[in-house]
Design a protein around this motif. Structure first.
Motif, PDB file in Angstrom:
ATOM      1  N   GLY A 173       0.810  -1.206   0.000  1.00 36.51           N
ATOM      2  CA  GLY A 173       0.000   0.000   0.000  1.00 36.51           C
ATOM      3  C   GLY A 173       0.845   1.258   0.000  1.00 36.51           C
ATOM      4  O   GLY A 173       2.075   1.210   0.065  1.00 36.51           O
ATOM      5  N   TRP A 174       0.155   2.418  -0.039  1.00 39.31           N
ATOM      6  CA  TRP A 174       0.911   3.666  -0.105  1.00 39.31           C
ATOM      7  C   TRP A 174       1.667   3.935   1.189  1.00 39.31           C
ATOM      8  O   TRP A 174       2.757   4.524   1.161  1.00 39.31           O
ATOM      9  N   ARG A 175       1.146   3.478   2.321  1.00 38.22           N
ATOM     10  CA  ARG A 175       1.865   3.685   3.584  1.00 38.22           C
ATOM     11  C   ARG A 175       3.176   2.913   3.600  1.00 38.22           C
ATOM     12  O   ARG A 175       4.201   3.405   4.107  1.00 38.22           O
ATOM     13  N   GLY A 176       3.174   1.735   3.042  1.00 40.32           N
ATOM     14  CA  GLY A 176       4.406   0.954   2.960  1.00 40.32           C
ATOM     15  C   GLY A 176       5.458   1.636   2.111  1.00 40.32           C
ATOM     16  O   GLY A 176       6.660   1.580   2.422  1.00 40.32           O
ATOM     17  N   LEU A 177       5.029   2.301   1.039  1.00 39.45           N
ATOM     18  CA  LEU A 177       5.982   3.029   0.190  1.00 39.45           C
ATOM     19  C   LEU A 177       6.625   4.184   0.952  1.00 39.45           C
ATOM     20  O   LEU A 177       7.803   4.503   0.752  1.00 39.45           O
ATOM     21  N   PHE A 178       5.859   4.816   1.840  1.00 40.95           N
ATOM     22  CA  PHE A 178       6.445   5.886   2.656  1.00 40.95           C
ATOM     23  C   PHE A 178       7.385   5.324   3.712  1.00 40.95           C
ATOM     24  O   PHE A 178       8.395   5.957   4.053  1.00 40.95           O
ATOM     25  N   TRP A 179       7.083   4.139   4.234  1.00 41.23           N
ATOM     26  CA  TRP A 179       8.010   3.519   5.182  1.00 41.23           C
ATOM     27  C   TRP A 179       9.335   3.182   4.514  1.00 41.23           C
ATOM     28  O   TRP A 179      10.396   3.240   5.161  1.00 41.23           O
ATOM     29  N   VAL A 180       9.302   2.835   3.236  1.00 43.89           N
ATOM     30  CA  VAL A 180      10.555   2.635   2.503  1.00 43.89           C
ATOM     31  C   VAL A 180      11.391   3.912   2.536  1.00 43.89           C
ATOM     32  O   VAL A 180      12.617   3.873   2.712  1.00 43.89           O
ATOM     33  N   GLY A 181      10.729   5.058   2.377  1.00 44.55           N
ATOM     34  CA  GLY A 181      11.437   6.331   2.419  1.00 44.55           C
ATOM     35  C   GLY A 181      12.010   6.667   3.776  1.00 44.55           C
ATOM     36  O   GLY A 181      12.890   7.537   3.891  1.00 44.55           O
ATOM     37  N   ALA A 182      11.545   5.992   4.839  1.00 45.86           N
ATOM     38  CA  ALA A 182      12.065   6.243   6.188  1.00 45.86           C
ATOM     39  C   ALA A 182      13.293   5.401   6.506  1.00 45.86           C
ATOM     40  O   ALA A 182      13.887   5.554   7.578  1.00 45.86           O
ATOM     41  N   LEU A 183      13.709   4.533   5.612  1.00 42.14           N
ATOM     42  CA  LEU A 183      14.816   3.620   5.880  1.00 42.14           C
ATOM     43  C   LEU A 183      16.170   4.281   6.141  1.00 42.14           C
ATOM     44  O   LEU A 183      17.009   3.692   6.831  1.00 42.14           O
ATOM     45  N   PRO A 184      16.457   5.496   5.610  1.00 43.98           N
ATOM     46  CA  PRO A 184      17.787   6.075   5.881  1.00 43.98           C
ATOM     47  C   PRO A 184      18.149   6.175   7.353  1.00 43.98           C
ATOM     48  O   PRO A 184      19.327   6.100   7.707  1.00 43.98           O
ATOM     49  N   ILE A 185      17.171   6.314   8.243  1.00 42.10           N
ATOM     50  CA  ILE A 185      17.503   6.480   9.661  1.00 42.10           C
ATOM     51  C   ILE A 185      18.115   5.208  10.238  1.00 42.10           C
ATOM     52  O   ILE A 185      18.864   5.261  11.231  1.00 42.10           O
ATOM     53  N   VAL A 186      17.824   4.055   9.630  1.00 45.32           N
ATOM     54  CA  VAL A 186      18.409   2.800  10.121  1.00 45.32           C
ATOM     55  C   VAL A 186      19.490   2.256   9.198  1.00 45.32           C
ATOM     56  O   VAL A 186      20.371   1.517   9.649  1.00 45.32           O
ATOM     57  N   LEU A 187      19.454   2.615   7.918  1.00 39.49           N
ATOM     58  CA  LEU A 187      20.423   2.069   6.971  1.00 39.49           C
ATOM     59  C   LEU A 187      21.567   3.023   6.638  1.00 39.49           C
ATOM     60  O   LEU A 187      22.696   2.577   6.384  1.00 39.49           O
ATOM     61  N   VAL A 188      21.288   4.333   6.638  1.00 36.17           N
ATOM     62  CA  VAL A 188      22.280   5.306   6.177  1.00 36.17           C
ATOM     63  C   VAL A 188      22.861   6.121   7.325  1.00 36.17           C
ATOM     64  O   VAL A 188      24.072   6.340   7.393  1.00 36.17           O
ATOM     65  N   LEU A 189      22.017   6.574   8.241  1.00 37.75           N
ATOM     66  CA  LEU A 189      22.489   7.459   9.315  1.00 37.75           C
ATOM     67  C   LEU A 189      23.592   6.828  10.165  1.00 37.75           C
ATOM     68  O   LEU A 189      24.613   7.484  10.422  1.00 37.75           O
ATOM     69  N   PRO A 190      23.451   5.569  10.619  1.00 34.96           N
ATOM     70  CA  PRO A 190      24.551   4.997  11.420  1.00 34.96           C
ATOM     71  C   PRO A 190      25.866   4.943  10.650  1.00 34.96           C
ATOM     72  O   PRO A 190      26.944   5.202  11.223  1.00 34.96           O
ATOM     73  N   LEU A 191      25.808   4.632   9.372  1.00 36.03           N
ATOM     74  CA  LEU A 191      27.025   4.590   8.558  1.00 36.03           C
ATOM     75  C   LEU A 191      27.608   5.982   8.392  1.00 36.03           C
ATOM     76  O   LEU A 191      28.837   6.168   8.421  1.00 36.03           O
ATOM     77  N   ALA A 192      26.739   6.978   8.232  1.00 34.59           N
ATOM     78  CA  ALA A 192      27.211   8.356   8.081  1.00 34.59           C
ATOM     79  C   ALA A 192      27.887   8.844   9.358  1.00 34.59           C
ATOM     80  O   ALA A 192      28.886   9.569   9.309  1.00 34.59           O
TER      81      ALA A 192
END
Length: 452
Positions: A173-192
């Motif tokens: 659904g559309w909410r799931g697509l927005f949750w995909v957009g929230a992934l940087p906080i767990v996938l990118v931010l720690p690496l940054a």
């Protein structure tokens, strides 16, 4: 291994992480800016999602994110030259992700619109900051190329959004697509947090010379001489842009970005509709958009290699001319193959040109005003992103058809080419010049590439 080899390896590793993390951040930015368009038909058709939404309300909600981008870009410009590039990046990776997650949880139109605005602030801050960060780590002869790689993340994110919407909408659904957009906080931010360094040049510009020297040694970065005062004197951030040395160039660079984003958003919004009105079926809509954005990515990369050799200003003027010519050709009755080629070249001249503009701007300003300069162009240019779709809508709504819209866009590109050629050559000082040897024919060409 010699000391020079070890320094070169540290520098390559640093550049790799700066470019990789910046690119990934902008991929998610591009994802955010496009994903709304992919879910809008669902929101319009099903009042059970957020309540009844009219087409007019849908369009207004779409603009909220762009207004947020404008606010975020200007805020990053105000703060980036004061608190540093790294902090702005880390804060807004988290901000953007939280905004996407909160938007996924909204239950009414008002809360959804607020979520889009808040998310846009994070998008704008990242777009305005990565150019300054990359410019301060990139070798002189690779600055336009690396900026093109990073800013190509925006159209790449748009392509990703379109593809994931096709594949995942029924499942999540559309909410799931927005949750995909929230992934940087767990996938990118720690690496940054672990891998993204602060700019030694920024530290030096703030008078923190010992910290700058230590960080430069750790990252393999060369600190140029600071014996000459950069344009803008001791002023930092936006006040430096108002000085005699930078005021007029800042106006011209802002107009270039305004035109580039007007064309980018105007075409991405109206190309499918216009081509459909010109007797191409709906099945071609995604094809035209994919060709436009893929042309921008591939052509923009090729143009960036040219810019590193011939100078970014000359290349931007040329690609604006390419846009003017191809946009004027699109209403003609071209064979499908020729039409797709023209759309691809138009992508280079519009979206690809905006990528090059970010590179030109990032390398034009001295360190103490770089974040503000990029933010100004990203923020003021975003007004063009709002105007572009409006122009297309007004012309089509008035019954003038897509042909007129293409001609208007072509005229904007032609005017932008003229504006580009009037930008004064960048004033470079010892603070900004890389430490390179002179050749028998004069200064190394890398020293003169930024503002030609």
């Amino acid at each position: 291994m010699s000391e020079s080899d070890a320094t070169a390896r540290r520098r390559q590793r640093t550049i790799f992480w700066v470019v990789t993390l910046s690119t990934i951040a902008l991929v998610f930015d591009g994802y955010d800016l496009v994903i709304y368009g992919t879910i809008l038909p669902t929101l319009l058709a099903d009042p059970g999602q957020l309540g009844a939404i009219t087409p007019g309300q849908g369009g207004a909600i779409g603009s909220y994110a762009l207004v947020g981008v404008l606010v975020g870009a200007l805020a990053a410009g105000s703060l980036g030259d004061w608190i540093g590039r790294r902090r702005i990046m880390l804060i807004n990776l988290a901000w953007f992700s939280v905004g996407m997650g909160v938007t996924a949880l909204t239950r009414d139109v008002t809360a959804f619109g607020i979520g889009r605005f808040v998310t846009g602030i994070g998008v704008g801050a990242l777009v305005a900051t990565v150019g300054a960060l990359v410019a301060e780590f990139a070798p002189a002869g690779q600055r336009n190329r690396l900026n093109a790689i990073v800013y190509s993340g925006v159209p790449a994110g748009g392509v990703l959004a379109a593809l994931l919407a096709i594949v995942l909408t029924d499942a999540v659904g559309w909410r799931g697509l927005f949750w995909v957009g929230a992934l940087p906080i767990v996938l990118v931010l720690p690496l940054a947090v672990l891998k993204l360094p602060e700019s030694p040049k920024w530290l030096a510009s703030r008078g923190r010379f010992e910290q700058a020297k230590t960080l430069a040694e750790r990252t393999g970065t060369t600190l140029p001489s600071a014996s000459m005062e950069p344009p803008g004197g001791t002023r930092t951030g936006f006040p430096a842009l108002a000085t005699k040395a930078l005021g007029w160039p800042t106006v011209l660079l802002g107009l270039m970005s305004f035109a580039g984003l007007l064309l980018t958003y105007g075409l991405n919004t109206w190309l499918p509709k216009i081509m459909n009105d010109n007797s191409y079926g709906k099945s071609y809509s995604l094809t035209f958009l994919l060709v436009l954005n893929l042309g921008a990515i591939l052509g923009g990369m090729a143009a960036s290699l040219w810019a590193d050799r011939a100078g970014a200003k000359r290349v931007v003027a040329t690609t604006f001319v390419m846009a003017a010519c191809t946009l004027a050709m699109l209403p003609l009755s071209l064979p499908l193959g020729a039409l797709l080629l023209a759309v691809a070249v138009a992508g280079v001249g519009t979206i690809g040109t905006q990528v090059l503009i970010y590179g030109l701007v990032s390398n034009y300003y001295p360190t103490r005003a770089r974040a503000a300069g990029v933010a100004w162009c990203a923020g003021f240019g975003r007004l063009g992103g709002i105007v572009g779709p409006v122009i297309g809508g007004v012309l089509i709504g008035a019954g003038l058809g897509g042909t007129t819209a293409f001609y208007v866009f072509a005229a904007v590109a032609a005017i932008a080419a003229v504006v580009t050629l009037t930008v004064p050559r960048a004033h470079q000082t010892e603070e900004e010049l890389p430490v390179v040897a002179s050749t028998a024919d004069g200064p190394h060409p890398e020293q003169a590439s930024a503002g030609r």
